[in-house]
Design a protein around this motif. Structure first.
Motif, PDB file in Angstrom:
ATOM      1  N   ALA A   1       0.916  -1.243   0.074  1.00  0.00           N
ATOM      2  CA  ALA A   1       0.028  -0.079  -0.046  1.00  0.00           C
ATOM      3  C   ALA A   1       0.851   1.280   0.047  1.00  0.00           C
ATOM      4  N   CYS A   2       1.887   1.101   0.320  1.00  0.00           N
ATOM      5  CA  CYS A   2       2.839   2.504   0.619  1.00  0.00           C
ATOM      6  C   CYS A   2       4.377   2.611  -0.398  1.00  0.00           C
TER       7      CYS A   2
ATOM      8  N   PRO B   1      -3.232   7.805  -0.663  1.00  0.00           N
ATOM      9  CA  PRO B   1      -4.272   9.053  -1.103  1.00  0.00           C
ATOM     10  C   PRO B   1      -5.284   8.150  -2.030  1.00  0.00           C
TER      11      PRO B   1
ATOM     12  N   HIS C   1      11.200  11.865   8.639  1.00  0.00           N
ATOM     13  CA  HIS C   1      10.970  12.666   9.785  1.00  0.00           C
ATOM     14  C   HIS C   1      11.928  12.979  10.712  1.00  0.00           C
TER      15      HIS C   1
ATOM     16  N   ASP D   1       5.180  13.346  -6.993  1.00  0.00           N
ATOM     17  CA  ASP D   1       4.435  13.056  -5.961  1.00  0.00           C
ATOM     18  C   ASP D   1       5.453  11.887  -4.883  1.00  0.00           C
TER      19      ASP D   1
ATOM     20  N   CYS E   1       5.178   4.900  -3.272  1.00  0.00           N
ATOM     21  CA  CYS E   1       5.613   6.134  -3.042  1.00  0.00           C
ATOM     22  C   CYS E   1       6.596   6.506  -2.075  1.00  0.00           C
ATOM     23  N   HIS E   2       6.570   5.721  -1.047  1.00  0.00           N
ATOM     24  CA  HIS E   2       7.197   6.005   0.051  1.00  0.00           C
ATOM     25  C   HIS E   2       8.629   4.905  -0.104  1.00  0.00           C
TER      26      HIS E   2
ATOM     27  N   ALA F   1       6.666  12.336  -1.354  1.00  0.00           N
ATOM     28  CA  ALA F   1       6.441  11.361  -0.358  1.00  0.00           C
ATOM     29  C   ALA F   1       7.484  10.895   0.342  1.00  0.00           C
TER      30      ALA F   1
ATOM     31  N   MET G   1      -4.107   7.886   3.972  1.00  0.00           N
ATOM     32  CA  MET G   1      -3.015   7.088   3.145  1.00  0.00           C
ATOM     33  C   MET G   1      -3.234   5.735   2.996  1.00  0.00           C
TER      34      MET G   1
ATOM     35  N   HIS H   1       8.872  13.125   3.386  1.00  0.00           N
ATOM     36  CA  HIS H   1       8.487  12.926   4.514  1.00  0.00           C
ATOM     37  C   HIS H   1       8.519  11.688   5.160  1.00  0.00           C
TER      38      HIS H   1
HETATM   39  C1  HEC Z   1       0.480   7.832  -4.251  1.00  0.00           C
HETATM   40  C2  HEC Z   1       1.586   8.032  -3.213  1.00  0.00           C
HETATM   41  C3  HEC Z   1       1.477   7.588  -1.999  1.00  0.00           C
HETATM   42  C4  HEC Z   1       1.266   6.341  -1.391  1.00  0.00           C
HETATM   43  C5  HEC Z   1       0.982   5.130  -2.065  1.00  0.00           C
HETATM   44  C6  HEC Z   1       1.272   6.671   0.025  1.00  0.00           C
HETATM   45  N1  HEC Z   1       1.596   7.791   0.427  1.00  0.00           N
HETATM   46 FE1  HEC Z   1       1.870   8.436   2.264  1.00  0.00          FE
HETATM   47  N2  HEC Z   1       2.503  10.456   1.229  1.00  0.00           N
HETATM   48  C7  HEC Z   1       2.269  10.741  -0.130  1.00  0.00           C
HETATM   49  C8  HEC Z   1       2.671  11.930  -0.197  1.00  0.00           C
HETATM   50  C9  HEC Z   1       2.912  12.825  -1.684  1.00  0.00           C
HETATM   51  C10 HEC Z   1       2.975  12.846   0.982  1.00  0.00           C
HETATM   52  C11 HEC Z   1       3.522  14.073   1.373  1.00  0.00           C
HETATM   53  C12 HEC Z   1       2.474  15.099   1.196  1.00  0.00           C
HETATM   54  C13 HEC Z   1       1.227  14.637   2.158  1.00  0.00           C
HETATM   55  O1  HEC Z   1       1.469  14.797   3.334  1.00  0.00           O
HETATM   56  O2  HEC Z   1       0.016  14.558   1.557  1.00  0.00           O
HETATM   57  C14 HEC Z   1       2.747  11.414   1.734  1.00  0.00           C
HETATM   58  C15 HEC Z   1       3.059  11.917   3.363  1.00  0.00           C
HETATM   59  C16 HEC Z   1       2.740  10.585   4.224  1.00  0.00           C
HETATM   60  C17 HEC Z   1       2.973  10.605   5.672  1.00  0.00           C
HETATM   61  C18 HEC Z   1       3.546  12.236   6.196  1.00  0.00           C
HETATM   62  C19 HEC Z   1       2.514  13.068   6.766  1.00  0.00           C
HETATM   63  C20 HEC Z   1       3.015  14.107   7.565  1.00  0.00           C
HETATM   64  O3  HEC Z   1       2.381  14.553   8.365  1.00  0.00           O
HETATM   65  O4  HEC Z   1       4.321  14.156   7.367  1.00  0.00           O
HETATM   66  C21 HEC Z   1       2.781   9.754   6.354  1.00  0.00           C
HETATM   67  C22 HEC Z   1       2.927   9.394   7.874  1.00  0.00           C
HETATM   68  C23 HEC Z   1       2.263   8.875   5.167  1.00  0.00           C
HETATM   69  N3  HEC Z   1       2.417   9.462   4.033  1.00  0.00           N
HETATM   70  C24 HEC Z   1       2.101   7.410   5.338  1.00  0.00           C
HETATM   71  C25 HEC Z   1       1.614   6.568   4.269  1.00  0.00           C
HETATM   72  C26 HEC Z   1       1.215   5.001   4.515  1.00  0.00           C
HETATM   73  C27 HEC Z   1       1.435   4.376   5.950  1.00  0.00           C
HETATM   74  C28 HEC Z   1       1.136   4.770   3.374  1.00  0.00           C
HETATM   75  C29 HEC Z   1       0.517   3.338   3.085  1.00  0.00           C
HETATM   76  C30 HEC Z   1      -0.560   2.723   3.826  1.00  0.00           C
HETATM   77  C31 HEC Z   1       1.268   5.662   2.341  1.00  0.00           C
HETATM   78  N4  HEC Z   1       1.630   6.876   2.897  1.00  0.00           N
HETATM   79  C32 HEC Z   1       0.902   5.625   1.072  1.00  0.00           C
HETATM   80  C33 HEC Z   1       2.052   9.838  -1.034  1.00  0.00           C
HETATM   81  C34 HEC Z   1       1.716   8.509  -0.870  1.00  0.00           C
END
Ligand code: HEC
Length: 159
Positions: free
Chosen positions: A59-60, A126, A105, A86, A63-64, A90, A124, A93
């Motif tokens: 799931a993550c 998104p 972080h 994107d 991007c991450h 990601a 998340m 962060h």
């Molecule tokens: C499509 C791409 C994408 C996917 C897939 C994705 N993220 Fe993210 N995520 C982002 C982006 C872009 C940001 C930074 C901008 C924002 O905070 O929206 C981010 C930011 C975050 C942050 C930081 C928020 C903060 O307050 O600093 C966390 C925690 C996070 N994601 C967790 C997750 C987790 C857990 C998953 C899977 C379950 C996930 N993300 C899946 C694109 C993604």
């Protein structure tokens, strides 16, 4: 009898220090908190690898992490730039590439807090991502598992 007492004494103090810890002496010379921290983070990571990573990989990671599996439409001009930026944002962060503790972080405490928030608020992955990856959303029991991992470990880390 006296031999036995001497033996116990030796095994408690002499032998233990000189033999059992021989290989670890370089670790023991570090401040104790550092050693504790390192083994604590290792234990949290072991749990992460066994229970949480498979969920995050699905799931993550696109991007991450650096292990992005690009969709076919990544080749389309305009879309490519959008996806690339994107991912860049990601990973800035939160970067899960090298397992726990994550990068981004800068502290496990902040990572736990931020991940908890995104799981609870369902932000998340998104929505735009879930639209194209219909199986990427976390199920109720997966969310429960992630939150439990955070609850169990967040209070143990100092920062
Ligand atoms: C499509 C791409 C994408 C996917 C897939 C994705 N993220 Fe993210 N995520 C982002 C982006 C872009 C940001 C930074 C901008 C924002 O905070 O929206 C981010 C930011 C975050 C942050 C930081 C928020 C903060 O307050 O600093 C966390 C925690 C996070 N994601 C967790 C997750 C987790 C857990 C998953 C899977 C379950 C996930 N993300 C899946 C694109 C993604």
């Amino acid at each position: 009898m006296r031999m036995l007492v001497i033996f116990i004494f030796l095994s408690l103090f002499g032998v233990k220090v000189s033999l059992a810890h021989e290989g670890e002496r370089h670790i023991e010379s570090q401040p104790p908190t550092l050693v504790e921290d390192a083994s604590l983070l290792k234990a949290i990571n072991a749990e992460y690898l066994a229970t949480i990573k498979p969920i995050f990989r699905r799931a993550c990671f696109d991007c991450h992490s650096t292990q992005t599996q690009y969709p076919w439409y990544h080749n389309i001009p305009g879309i490519k730039q959008w996806i690339d930026s994107d991912i860049k944002e990601a990973r800035k962060h939160l970067d899960m590439t090298n397992d726990f503790p994550f990068q981004g972080h800068g502290s496990p405490q902040k990572d736990f807090e931020a991940i908890r928030k995104t799981i609870q608020q369902n932000t998340m992955p998104p929505f735009r991502y879930k639209m194209m990856h219909w199986d990427a959303g976390l199920t109720a029991s997966e969310k429960e598992g992630v939150l439990k991992w955070i609850d169990d470990n967040q209070k143990k880390v100092q920062n």
